[in-house]
Write a protein that holds these residues in place. Structure first.
Motif, PDB file in Angstrom:
ATOM      1  N   ARG A 128       1.013  -1.206   0.095  1.00 58.65           N
ATOM      2  CA  ARG A 128      -0.020  -0.079   0.046  1.00 58.65           C
ATOM      3  C   ARG A 128       1.025   0.792  -0.104  1.00 58.65           C
ATOM      4  O   ARG A 128       0.711   2.153  -0.609  1.00 58.65           O
ATOM      5  CB  ARG A 128      -0.897  -0.020   1.228  1.00 58.65           C
ATOM      6  N   ALA A 129       1.869   1.091   0.564  1.00 63.44           N
ATOM      7  CA  ALA A 129       2.804   2.527   0.873  1.00 63.44           C
ATOM      8  C   ALA A 129       3.506   2.705  -0.536  1.00 63.44           C
ATOM      9  O   ALA A 129       3.769   3.850  -1.021  1.00 63.44           O
ATOM     10  CB  ALA A 129       3.921   2.259   1.909  1.00 63.44           C
ATOM     11  N   LEU A 130       3.801   1.584  -0.929  1.00 62.00           N
ATOM     12  CA  LEU A 130       4.545   1.708  -2.444  1.00 62.00           C
ATOM     13  C   LEU A 130       3.587   2.224  -3.341  1.00 62.00           C
ATOM     14  O   LEU A 130       3.925   3.163  -4.181  1.00 62.00           O
ATOM     15  CB  LEU A 130       5.014   0.266  -2.891  1.00 62.00           C
ATOM     16  N   ALA A 131       2.038   1.512  -3.523  1.00 66.75           N
ATOM     17  CA  ALA A 131       1.247   2.328  -4.408  1.00 66.75           C
ATOM     18  C   ALA A 131       0.957   3.683  -4.107  1.00 66.75           C
ATOM     19  O   ALA A 131       0.950   4.241  -5.175  1.00 66.75           O
ATOM     20  CB  ALA A 131      -0.104   1.236  -4.219  1.00 66.75           C
ATOM     21  N   ARG A 132       1.024   4.069  -3.022  1.00 66.71           N
ATOM     22  CA  ARG A 132       0.511   5.405  -2.746  1.00 66.71           C
ATOM     23  C   ARG A 132       1.486   6.185  -3.159  1.00 66.71           C
ATOM     24  O   ARG A 132       1.060   7.387  -3.809  1.00 66.71           O
ATOM     25  CB  ARG A 132       0.279   5.453  -1.019  1.00 66.71           C
ATOM     26  N   ARG A 133       2.599   5.810  -2.917  1.00 67.64           N
ATOM     27  CA  ARG A 133       3.967   6.888  -3.257  1.00 67.64           C
ATOM     28  C   ARG A 133       3.926   6.805  -4.904  1.00 67.64           C
ATOM     29  O   ARG A 133       4.062   7.853  -5.452  1.00 67.64           O
ATOM     30  CB  ARG A 133       5.324   6.227  -2.727  1.00 67.64           C
ATOM     31  N   SER A 134       3.739   5.642  -5.365  1.00 71.98           N
ATOM     32  CA  SER A 134       3.781   5.864  -6.950  1.00 71.98           C
ATOM     33  C   SER A 134       2.497   6.777  -7.472  1.00 71.98           C
ATOM     34  O   SER A 134       2.615   7.559  -8.326  1.00 71.98           O
ATOM     35  CB  SER A 134       3.607   4.508  -7.548  1.00 71.98           C
ATOM     36  N   LEU A 135       1.405   6.457  -7.148  1.00 72.38           N
ATOM     37  CA  LEU A 135       0.046   7.214  -7.400  1.00 72.38           C
ATOM     38  C   LEU A 135       0.325   8.554  -7.053  1.00 72.38           C
ATOM     39  O   LEU A 135      -0.211   9.359  -7.831  1.00 72.38           O
ATOM     40  CB  LEU A 135      -1.008   6.712  -6.777  1.00 72.38           C
ATOM     41  N   SER A 136       0.697   9.231  -5.935  1.00 70.11           N
ATOM     42  CA  SER A 136       1.066  10.475  -5.639  1.00 70.11           C
ATOM     43  C   SER A 136       1.993  10.996  -6.474  1.00 70.11           C
ATOM     44  O   SER A 136       1.821  12.344  -6.794  1.00 70.11           O
ATOM     45  CB  SER A 136       1.247  10.691  -4.063  1.00 70.11           C
ATOM     46  N   GLY A 137       3.059  10.364  -7.124  1.00 66.65           N
ATOM     47  CA  GLY A 137       3.831  10.884  -8.053  1.00 66.65           C
ATOM     48  C   GLY A 137       3.562  10.981  -9.191  1.00 66.65           C
ATOM     49  O   GLY A 137       3.981  11.860 -10.200  1.00 66.65           O
TER      50      GLY A 137
END
Length: 185
Positions: A128-137
């Motif tokens: 989830r943290a990885l996905a969130r970071r990717s989506l926010s970028g």
């Protein structure tokens, strides 16, 4: 001469190593300690390194036994530390961690024990943290591009498709985006 006074024949456990043998042992010990001081290694990595540098198998076996007995080489400890570090630091999945430990020569049971310490919740949280970071970028880009990039990040870290799709979908929904009806469940 009495039996106790006879010099060792060189074959028993009390046999004194020849000066050449002792020198070879000392060189191998020194190299092993240098290798371990540089970075932690599994038993297989240390053994391969000593053999690759031309030390004889008998000498390497003695040095490996000494390192193991002294606690300098412990694959179980190495594996637990590796899993913790790589999971929390890089967000790697259990599958990716399993592959990495296997390539380092760790026994299958030791790998399973180390990776089993990561629960499903921990793995999902890291994904989830990885996905969130990717989506926010990738805000401001097309939804399909954002989804593809986030799924790619998760795939490179070893997460399976089902978990990846579920997490990306949930993160996009949390942003308030309407998902394409064709988006996998």
């Amino acid at each position: 001469m009495r039996e106790a006074d006879t010099p060792p024949d060189g074959d028993g456990p009390d046999a004194a190593p020849s000066s050449g043998g002792e020198k070879a042992l000392n060189r191998a010990r020194t190299l092993a300690l240098r290798m371990l001081a540089h970075k932690p290694r599994t038993a297989a990595q240390l053994e391969a390194g000593l053999l690759r540098r031309g030390h004889e198998e008998e000498v390497v076996a003695v040095v490996m036994e000494e390192c193991t007995r002294a606690g300098l080489v412990d694959d179980a400890v190495f594996s637990r530390a590796w899993v913790s570090s790589r999971h929390h630091g890089r967000g790697l999945s259990r599958a990716a961690l399993t592959r990495e430990l296997r390539t380092r020569g760790v026994a299958e049971e030791t790998v399973r024990d180390a990776v089993a310490e990561l629960g499903d919740e921990e793995e999902a949280a890291a994904a989830r943290a990885l996905a969130r970071r990717s989506l926010s970028g990738s805000r401001g880009r097309e939804r399909e591009t954002r989804v593809r990039r986030a799924l790619g990040v998760l795939a490179r870290k070893g997460y399976g498709g089902g978990l990846s799709y579920r997490i990306v979908r949930e993160e996009l929904e949390a942003e308030g985006l309407d998902l394409d009806p064709d988006f996998p469940e």
